[in-house]
Design an enzyme around this catalytic site. Structure first.
Site: not given
Ligand code: ADP
Ligand code: MG
Length: 140
Positions: A11, A51, A87, A114, A117, A128
């Site tokens: 990212k 997304y 993961r 973070n 992805h 994807e």
């Molecule tokens: P993951 O990437 O671990 O699969 P999710 O699919 O739940 O997590 O969420 C997609 C992305 O959205 C996350 O990787 C993060 O960048 C963002 N995200 C998730 N939860 C939050 C939050 N509470 N506040 C801001 N951004 C978030």
């Molecule tokens: Mg996810």
């Protein structure tokens, strides 16, 4: 065990800090093979479509603007149980909850920014991968 492919994104918070190689080293050390990779600038339309499952979540707008704030590296990773392995090596969404040695523990700035992805199922991995890569550009 099954040889799988998963889809990965490094990212903008990570590309901005020049962490592509360090993150790729974590993936390779875990047994994942980078079989396709390109550095691209996502458009708003692409980020919203990619997304789309999160469009009702309160952080959707923030997530899309973050994902287009700079270049990303999109990747196809291959290995035994690649979806779950990737993961695991990414760590929890929130870096405060991520295990030692995971990419998010090592590098993520926040729950939003973070660093990585990863597909959450084999079915989503296939979708994807198709979103970004033609089969001829995946070279095991
Ligand atoms: P993951 O990437 O671990 O699969 P999710 O699919 O739940 O997590 O969420 C997609 C992305 O959205 C996350 O990787 C993060 O960048 C963002 N995200 C998730 N939860 C939050 C939050 N509470 N506040 C801001 N951004 C978030
Ligand atoms: Mg996810």
């Amino acid at each position: 065990m099954a040889l799988e492919r998963t889809f990965s994104i490094i990212k903008p918070d990570a590309t901005e800090r020049n962490l592509t190689g360090k993150i790729n080293a974590v993936f390779e050390d875990a047994g994942l093979r980078i079989v396709a990779q390109k550095r691209i600038q996502l458009t708003q339309k692409e980020a919203e479509a990619f997304y789309g499952v999160h469009k009702e979540r309160p952080f959707f707008g923030e997530l899309v603007s973050f994902m287009i704030s700079g270049p990303v590296v999109v990747q196809v990773l291959e290995g035994e149980n690649a979806v779950a392995l990737h993961r695991d090596v990414m760590g929890a969404t929130n870096p405060a909850e991520a295990a030692e040695g995971t990419v998010r523990k090592l590098f993520a700035k926040s729950i939003g920014e973070n660093s990585v992805h990863g597909s959450d199922s084999l079915e989503n991995a296939e979708k994807e991968i198709k979103f970004f890569f033609a089969e001829k550009d995946i070279l095991p």
